[in-house]
Design a protein around this motif. Structure first.
Motif, mmCIF file in Angstrom:
data_model
loop_
_atom_site.group_PDB
_atom_site.id
_atom_site.type_symbol
_atom_site.label_atom_id
_atom_site.label_comp_id
_atom_site.label_asym_id
_atom_site.label_seq_id
_atom_site.Cartn_x
_atom_site.Cartn_y
_atom_site.Cartn_z
ATOM 1 N N LYS A 180 0.822 -1.205 0.000
ATOM 2 C CA LYS A 180 0.000 0.000 0.000
ATOM 3 C C LYS A 180 0.859 1.261 0.000
ATOM 4 O O LYS A 180 0.527 2.250 -0.656
ATOM 5 C CB LYS A 180 -0.926 -0.005 1.223
ATOM 6 C CG LYS A 180 -1.932 1.133 1.232
ATOM 7 C CD LYS A 180 -2.896 1.015 2.388
ATOM 8 C CE LYS A 180 -3.914 2.153 2.355
ATOM 9 N NZ LYS A 180 -4.876 2.061 3.496
ATOM 10 N N VAL A 181 1.973 1.221 0.721
ATOM 11 C CA VAL A 181 2.897 2.363 0.724
ATOM 12 C C VAL A 181 3.486 2.573 -0.659
ATOM 13 O O VAL A 181 3.626 3.704 -1.135
ATOM 14 C CB VAL A 181 4.013 2.141 1.766
ATOM 15 C CG1 VAL A 181 5.057 3.257 1.693
ATOM 16 C CG2 VAL A 181 3.416 2.062 3.160
ATOM 17 N N PHE A 182 3.808 1.468 -1.348
ATOM 18 C CA PHE A 182 4.355 1.592 -2.701
ATOM 19 C C PHE A 182 3.323 2.187 -3.653
ATOM 20 O O PHE A 182 3.657 3.023 -4.508
ATOM 21 C CB PHE A 182 4.817 0.225 -3.205
ATOM 22 C CG PHE A 182 5.275 0.230 -4.634
ATOM 23 C CD1 PHE A 182 6.510 0.743 -4.981
ATOM 24 C CD2 PHE A 182 4.454 -0.264 -5.633
ATOM 25 C CE1 PHE A 182 6.933 0.750 -6.304
ATOM 26 C CE2 PHE A 182 4.862 -0.253 -6.959
ATOM 27 C CZ PHE A 182 6.112 0.260 -7.290
ATOM 28 N N GLU A 183 2.069 1.764 -3.543
ATOM 29 C CA GLU A 183 1.022 2.303 -4.413
ATOM 30 C C GLU A 183 0.825 3.795 -4.197
ATOM 31 O O GLU A 183 0.619 4.550 -5.155
ATOM 32 C CB GLU A 183 -0.296 1.574 -4.154
ATOM 33 C CG GLU A 183 -0.391 0.209 -4.821
ATOM 34 C CD GLU A 183 -1.786 -0.362 -4.717
ATOM 35 O OE1 GLU A 183 -2.424 -0.191 -3.641
ATOM 36 O OE2 GLU A 183 -2.261 -0.971 -5.696
ATOM 37 N N GLU A 184 0.904 4.240 -2.962
ATOM 38 C CA GLU A 184 0.613 5.640 -2.659
ATOM 39 C C GLU A 184 1.815 6.547 -2.849
ATOM 40 O O GLU A 184 1.673 7.684 -3.311
ATOM 41 C CB GLU A 184 0.098 5.759 -1.221
ATOM 42 C CG GLU A 184 -1.241 5.077 -0.987
ATOM 43 C CD GLU A 184 -1.707 5.185 0.453
ATOM 44 O OE1 GLU A 184 -0.919 5.703 1.287
ATOM 45 O OE2 GLU A 184 -2.842 4.767 0.740
#
Length: 294
Positions: free
Chosen positions: A236-240
């Motif tokens: 999720k951190v990578f997506e955001e």
């Protein structure tokens, strides 16, 4: 959910090991599948999922060994294939020198113990290398040896980061990143790119004490079309935010594998060829390579 796992020899079709997690799937299913496998290999059309005798089969081949996952009901074939690949990875990484028929026969006990610990009632678990090493010590060799000194589960099973031991200490804190990339390209005679695709793997060797929380920033993450991360990466951190945030396993692991088709930089190597007729049936082919450092 995986009902059973069969390990067969691709040359003989003999069942080397079988382990049943949810009921007993008849051995005839694996035997019948091998006949389908032989005909599929000749036509090079082996499906990823094969329904046979009321059972769904997922095959994974490694050298001359066929790992066959069997499911009673239609489930996730990708999950079953990933579980079989994890078994192969653990065997090659910690337990046997090579995953082939001869090695499986020689280390039958250790392979069977590993199958017992990696899955419970058809649900894969305890598949992290450090957890598997605690449950089934690699040093056991061919002896029947399971860590039974305590009835408690290893601490790695009771934490939110099962890929890392509970207590890690190193005299020197070091981490190394090795990025291996393979480039495939089609180029016109004038040097223009027709098609270019890049695939890469990011290998990491980490020897860090305690529980480090790391961040890796990519120069241009938008060029990645397909990327697969180690479970330690917070997706999720990578997506955001388009960077990698993770608590690394201890030792060597693959942080990410990726593919990129929008490669706009110049190719690192260009081949120039010329074909001239010498005399009679003799031709001269000259090949020269031009290397671009950037």
């Amino acid at each position: 959910m995986i009902g059973s796992v069969f390990i067969l020899s691709t040359t003989e079709g003999a069942i080397l090991i079988e382990r049943h997690y949810e009921g007993v799937i008849p051995r005839d299913v694996a035997t019948d599948f091998y006949e389908e496998y032989k005909s599929a290999i000749q036509t090079k059309s082996l499906p990823s999922v094969i329904p046979l005798s009321g059972v769904y089969l997922v095959p994974v081949i490694e050298n001359d060994v066929l790992f066959l996952g069997a499911m009673w009901t239609e489930g996730s074939p990708l999950g079953a294939a990933t579980f079989l690949r994890r078994i192969i990875s653990l065997l090659a990484r910690q337990y046997v020198p090579k995953v082939d028929t001869a090695t499986i026969k020689k280390h039958f006990l250790i392979v069977h113990q590993l199958l017992d610990e990696l899955c419970d009632a058809g649900i894969p678990l305890n598949s992290e290398p450090n957890v598997a090493a605690v449950l089934v010590p690699p040093s056991a060799g061919d002896k029947l040896s399971v860590n039974s000194s305590s009835m408690d589960l290893p601490t790695e099973c009771m934490t939110a980061i099962p890929w890392r031991p509970a207590t890690v200490s190193h005299t020197r804190n070091q981490i190394f990143f090795d990025i291996i990339e393979q480039l495939e390209a089609c180029v016109n005679p004038d040097g223009t790119q027709v098609h270019c695709e890049l695939s890469g793997v990011m290998n990491v060797k980490a020897w860090l004490s305690d529980t480090p929380d790391l961040v890796v920033k990519l120069q241009d993450p938008t060029v990645l079309d397909e990327v697969s991360f180690h479970p330690c990466v917070r997706y999720k951190v990578f997506e955001e935010h388009q960077y990698l945030s993770f608590v690394p396993p201890d030792g060597q692991f693959i942080l990410a594998s990726y593919r990129a088709s929008r490669v706009v930089t110049a190719l690192p190597v260009m081949l120039n060829t010329s074909l001239t007729h010498a005399s009679g049936d003799q031709w001269t082919l000259a090949v020269s390579a031009t290397y671009h450092s950037k």
